[in-house]
Design an enzyme around this catalytic site. Structure first.
Site, PDB file in Angstrom:
ATOM      1  N   HIS A  82    -159.186   4.666  29.273  1.00  0.00           N
ATOM      2  CA  HIS A  82    -159.972   3.457  29.046  1.00  0.00           C
ATOM      3  C   HIS A  82    -159.801   3.004  27.599  1.00  0.00           C
ATOM      4  CE1 HIS A  82    -162.235   2.877  32.704  1.00  0.00           C
ATOM      5  NE2 HIS A  82    -162.699   4.118  32.701  1.00  0.00           N
ATOM      6  N   CYS A 137    -156.459  -1.514  28.528  1.00  0.00           N
ATOM      7  CA  CYS A 137    -156.803  -2.782  27.908  1.00  0.00           C
ATOM      8  C   CYS A 137    -157.247  -2.506  26.478  1.00  0.00           C
ATOM      9  CB  CYS A 137    -157.919  -3.469  28.666  1.00  0.00           C
ATOM     10  SG  CYS A 137    -157.384  -4.867  29.649  1.00  0.00           S
TER      11      CYS A 137
END
Length: 287
Positions: A82, A137
């Site tokens: 993440h 991301c």
């Protein structure tokens, strides 16, 4: 010429409900590529997985990776997991946000910020090839979307608790602009000649940066070829193996774009760094 790598993959998080599935496979995939095609010795590849991929361990690993680097050295860093962003704490971000890697022991009050990494990487000498791959991301929309073979896409997003508090209390978090890195678009090898590709950016960076998607997109953790992988890493490794390792950064970016599109993924990878490096072979010496 030294060749060293640090590979980090986080499937397991201390925050309940945020686990991923493809990050460890990403690391094993890239580890095999480095030894099979690029002449990296196993002893020179450091691997941090799940509970070992803490903020302190990743920082120490990056310091060891870059310490003593000299012109001609080839360094590789890979992070699968993440990502997110938090309110900028020193006013150096144009959007008022600091990008972060979400380590397994993520502490929102003290995360692994891009400011720390930038300070470290800016000291890398000219002639060192540091390739930095971020399969996550790196903005407020950071997710890795999980796509099991028998279930719809599930977006996984790690919102900063300070943002939640601000939204619920009606307060607004602001950041001030104090400067930024000069960026300009450069022409891609694919598409209409002379047409700029907004996903290839000529930036004064010491590293060559490859990211999983644009800032406003998700990065997928997907079921591919019978197991879970990051869509970027799976496409990256596939393109490299098809070329037997003989592919430039620019052509690799284009090949990965095509593979992701062919796989039905909307994410568009980014290639950033000095334009003079884009037409050099992936993981080649820059000296």
């Amino acid at each position: 010429m030294a060749k060293r790598a640090l590979l980090c993959g986080v499937n397991v998080y201390e925050i309940p409900g945020t686990d991923l599935r493809g990050c460890v496979n990403d690391v094993r995939n890239m580890e095999g590529l480095l030894t099979d095609l690029f002449g990296f010795d196993q002893a020179d590849i450091s691997v941090l997985l799940d509970g070992d991929a803490t903020k302190a361990n990743i920082q120490q690993g990056l310091e060891e990776l870059t310490s003593g680097a000299e012109a001609g050295d080839v360094l590789y860093f890979h992070f699968s997991g993440h990502g997110s962003n938090v309110p900028d704490d020193d006013g150096d971000e144009a959007d008022g946000r600091d990008e972060i890697f979400c380590t397994t022991d993520l502490d929102w009050r003290d995360p692994l910020r891009d400011d720390w990494m930038r300070q470290l990487l800016d000291d890398i000498p000219d002639g060192v090839n540091l390739t930095f791959v971020s399969d996550c991301c790196h903005s407020g929309t950071i997710t890795r979307a999980l796509s099991p073979p028998d279930a719809p896409m599930i977006e996984r997003y790690l919102p900063c608790p300070r943002d939640i508090f601000a939204a619920e209390s009606g307060r607004v978090l602001r950041g001030s602009v104090r400067g930024g890195r000069h960026t300009r678009e450069v022409a891609a090898t694919r598409g209409i000649a002379g047409t700029p590709d907004i996903d290839i950016k000529d930036v004064e960076l010491t590293e060559v940066l490859i990211t999983g998607c644009r800032a406003d997109q998700t990065s997928a953790d997907a079921f591919l070829d019978g197991d879970y992988h990051g869509a970027l890493t799976h496409s990256l490794a596939g393109a490299i193996r098809e070329a037997d390792g003989q592919i430039t950064y620019r052509d690799l970016h284009g090949a990965v774009q095509e593979k992701l599109a062919d796989g039905g993924f909307s994410q568009v990878p980014q290639l950033e760094g000095r334009a003079s490096n884009f037409d050099k072979l992936f993981l080649s010496s820059f000296a």
